[in-house]
Design a protein around this motif. Sequence first.
Motif, PDB file in Angstrom:
ATOM      1  N   ALA A  49      15.926  40.827  62.424  1.00  0.00           N
ATOM      2  CA  ALA A  49      16.237  42.056  61.691  1.00  0.00           C
ATOM      3  C   ALA A  49      15.438  43.229  62.260  1.00  0.00           C
ATOM      4  CB  ALA A  49      15.945  41.870  60.206  1.00  0.00           C
ATOM      5  N   LEU A  50      14.158  43.006  62.556  1.00  0.00           N
ATOM      6  CA  LEU A  50      13.321  44.053  63.131  1.00  0.00           C
ATOM      7  C   LEU A  50      13.826  44.456  64.517  1.00  0.00           C
ATOM      8  CD1 LEU A  50      10.816  45.839  62.940  1.00  0.00           C
ATOM      9  CD2 LEU A  50       9.486  43.931  63.843  1.00  0.00           C
ATOM     10  N   LEU A  51      14.179  43.484  65.323  1.00  0.00           N
ATOM     11  CA  LEU A  51      14.703  43.782  66.660  1.00  0.00           C
ATOM     12  C   LEU A  51      16.000  44.580  66.563  1.00  0.00           C
ATOM     13  CD1 LEU A  51      14.368  43.432  69.684  1.00  0.00           C
ATOM     14  CD2 LEU A  51      15.524  41.231  69.492  1.00  0.00           C
ATOM     15  N   HIS A  52      16.849  44.234  65.627  1.00  0.00           N
ATOM     16  CA  HIS A  52      18.100  44.971  65.423  1.00  0.00           C
ATOM     17  C   HIS A  52      17.803  46.424  65.045  1.00  0.00           C
ATOM     18  CE1 HIS A  52      22.246  45.768  64.293  1.00  0.00           C
ATOM     19  NE2 HIS A  52      21.805  46.230  63.137  1.00  0.00           N
ATOM     20  N   GLU A  53      16.839  46.625  64.153  1.00  0.00           N
ATOM     21  CA  GLU A  53      16.462  47.974  63.724  1.00  0.00           C
ATOM     22  C   GLU A  53      15.893  48.784  64.891  1.00  0.00           C
ATOM     23  OE1 GLU A  53      13.479  50.083  60.511  1.00  0.00           O
ATOM     24  OE2 GLU A  53      14.086  48.021  60.176  1.00  0.00           O
ATOM     25  N   ILE A  54      15.055  48.150  65.704  1.00  0.00           N
ATOM     26  CA  ILE A  54      14.474  48.827  66.862  1.00  0.00           C
ATOM     27  C   ILE A  54      15.577  49.239  67.836  1.00  0.00           C
ATOM     28  CG2 ILE A  54      13.075  48.469  68.947  1.00  0.00           C
ATOM     29  CD1 ILE A  54      11.208  46.751  67.140  1.00  0.00           C
ATOM     30  N   ARG A  55      16.530  48.337  68.073  1.00  0.00           N
ATOM     31  CA  ARG A  55      17.633  48.659  68.983  1.00  0.00           C
ATOM     32  C   ARG A  55      18.448  49.843  68.478  1.00  0.00           C
ATOM     33  NH1 ARG A  55      19.176  42.441  70.151  1.00  0.00           N
ATOM     34  NH2 ARG A  55      17.857  42.155  71.975  1.00  0.00           N
ATOM     35  N   GLN A  56      18.656  49.912  67.152  1.00  0.00           N
ATOM     36  CA  GLN A  56      19.393  51.038  66.586  1.00  0.00           C
ATOM     37  C   GLN A  56      18.640  52.346  66.804  1.00  0.00           C
ATOM     38  OE1 GLN A  56      19.959  49.614  62.541  1.00  0.00           O
ATOM     39  NE2 GLN A  56      22.156  49.485  62.921  1.00  0.00           N
ATOM     40  N   HIS A  57      17.314  52.337  66.598  1.00  0.00           N
ATOM     41  CA  HIS A  57      16.521  53.543  66.798  1.00  0.00           C
ATOM     42  C   HIS A  57      16.510  53.973  68.264  1.00  0.00           C
ATOM     43  CE1 HIS A  57      14.962  54.176  62.774  1.00  0.00           C
ATOM     44  NE2 HIS A  57      14.766  52.873  62.673  1.00  0.00           N
ATOM     45  N   VAL A  58      16.402  53.015  69.164  1.00  0.00           N
ATOM     46  CA  VAL A  58      16.420  53.335  70.592  1.00  0.00           C
ATOM     47  C   VAL A  58      17.761  53.929  70.979  1.00  0.00           C
ATOM     48  CG1 VAL A  58      16.390  52.323  72.920  1.00  0.00           C
ATOM     49  CG2 VAL A  58      14.639  51.670  71.251  1.00  0.00           C
ATOM     50  N   ALA A  59      18.845  53.339  70.497  1.00  0.00           N
ATOM     51  CA  ALA A  59      20.180  53.859  70.813  1.00  0.00           C
ATOM     52  C   ALA A  59      20.347  55.281  70.280  1.00  0.00           C
ATOM     53  CB  ALA A  59      21.254  52.940  70.241  1.00  0.00           C
ATOM     54  N   ALA A  60      19.870  55.522  69.066  1.00  0.00           N
ATOM     55  CA  ALA A  60      19.968  56.870  68.496  1.00  0.00           C
ATOM     56  C   ALA A  60      19.145  57.856  69.316  1.00  0.00           C
ATOM     57  CB  ALA A  60      19.508  56.861  67.045  1.00  0.00           C
ATOM     58  N   HIS A  61      17.944  57.461  69.716  1.00  0.00           N
ATOM     59  CA  HIS A  61      17.086  58.319  70.530  1.00  0.00           C
ATOM     60  C   HIS A  61      17.754  58.628  71.874  1.00  0.00           C
ATOM     61  CE1 HIS A  61      13.473  59.972  72.364  1.00  0.00           C
ATOM     62  NE2 HIS A  61      13.670  59.156  73.378  1.00  0.00           N
TER      63      HIS A  61
END
Length: 90
Positions: free
Chosen positions: A47-59
């Motif tokens: 779940a944390l990795l998924h959240e990090i990937r979403q933030h990186v993609a948004a950035h």
Amino acid sequence: MKHFTAEEIDAWLDGNVRGLRGWWLARHVRCCAACRKVREACEADRALLHEIRQHVAAHEAVVRTLPATLVVAPSIYQGGARPPGAPGIG
């Protein structure tokens, strides 16, 4: 009772452990508190990795919209000198 490793449980969560071994692992995790905790930790990591990937993609999406002049390597600011017209504080 043999406990499964985090790697084995993670592979099972990925769907890479099938057949009798997958059945045995699922049964064991249901009955074993220690392995259930490992499964919960693997799920939390996912779940944390998924959240990090979403933030990186948004950035990355935001950075792609910026003019190239705003995306400047920090090394050009060494020594406190900024190029004329470069963004900065002060």
